[in-house]
Scaffold this active site. Sequence first.
Site, PDB file in Angstrom:
ATOM      1  N   SER A 135       0.853  -1.191   0.000  1.00  0.00           N
ATOM      2  CA  SER A 135       0.000   0.000   0.000  1.00  0.00           C
ATOM      3  C   SER A 135       0.883   1.231   0.000  1.00  0.00           C
ATOM      4  CB  SER A 135      -0.957  -0.028   1.198  1.00  0.00           C
ATOM      5  OG  SER A 135      -1.888   1.043   1.120  1.00  0.00           O
ATOM      6  N   HIS A 162      -2.586  -1.074  -3.393  1.00  0.00           N
ATOM      7  CA  HIS A 162      -3.748  -0.216  -3.196  1.00  0.00           C
ATOM      8  C   HIS A 162      -3.621   1.046  -4.049  1.00  0.00           C
ATOM      9  CE1 HIS A 162      -4.159  -2.095   1.078  1.00  0.00           C
ATOM     10  NE2 HIS A 162      -4.634  -2.887   0.135  1.00  0.00           N
ATOM     11  N   ASP A 255      -4.428  -4.809   5.898  1.00  0.00           N
ATOM     12  CA  ASP A 255      -4.708  -5.672   4.752  1.00  0.00           C
ATOM     13  C   ASP A 255      -3.546  -6.636   4.541  1.00  0.00           C
ATOM     14  OD1 ASP A 255      -6.024  -6.747   2.586  1.00  0.00           O
ATOM     15  OD2 ASP A 255      -5.359  -5.188   1.186  1.00  0.00           O
TER      16      ASP A 255
END
Length: 312
Positions: A135, A162, A255
């Site tokens: 991310s 992401h 995540d």
Amino acid sequence: MPPAPRIVVADDSPFMRTVLGGALGAAGFEVVGTARDGDEALAQCRATRPDAMTLDLAMPGLDGLGVLRALKESGAPDVPVIVVSAFSPAHGVAQASTAPLVGNGNGNGNGHAAPAPRAAVPATGAPRAVVIAASTGGPRALAQLLPALPDRLGEGTLIVQHMPAGFTGSLAARLDRMSPLHVREAALGDQLEPGTALIAPGGAHLRLDGARHARLTDEAPVGGLRPRADLTIADVAAGWGERTLLVVLTGMGRDGAQGARAVRAAGGRILCEAAESCTVYGMPRAVIEDGLADVVLPLGELAEAIAAEAGA
């Protein structure tokens, strides 16, 4: 209780030093020093006077054979040496064998080394499916990591970064220009290939069906994220089981942690980026603090570990 045997680990590979050190510590040994080359190995032996040393033969500068000769000629107290030979990362295997030397560490000069501990390196003959989650800071991390990987990696690679819709295409094109692997956005029906890394398109979840074909879904965001790495990771773990290799890079949030539990339950392997190189130490931290990481390394050392674990 007798004191733990004291060991020096000499290997030019940071990954192998980490793995051997972890395996030795888990087996009840105390690692009192590490060395990147032969000169450092000799210096560590002089400084720590260990009970034994693991020794890689192929090191820069003074190699392992040079270390053995120097130990014999130095007149220093005998140090049993365990020769550890790391074969090609293409097979992801390390083998340890004992090397009879000048003594057993107790000065009796019987010429036998201590029994070799086994290194905790996966010795699977089958390649693994690789899934990388990232991310915040991920594009920079991927731009450093992917060029250092081989042009064929395991059974293939999936990347969940992401990003909103419209941005992952340009990221894939940039990574493709700089990487040995062919990097592109995943498309409906894609299958994993050793020479290709597929990036989840921004704005879609990357899923795999029972036949291991890619599906791109517009299901609701999970935890505000679409794509969500946990979903992709769980599908890979379901399809490849113990032949799953998860890599969790820099990023905010958790995540990847739920996916890591699926990988652990399936018997797969989990590598995490260390805090020192992360832009944001969130995603790796969640996996590490849950006790799920097998190997934790800074970004600059992860490519070698991934190649060794995946079967490049």
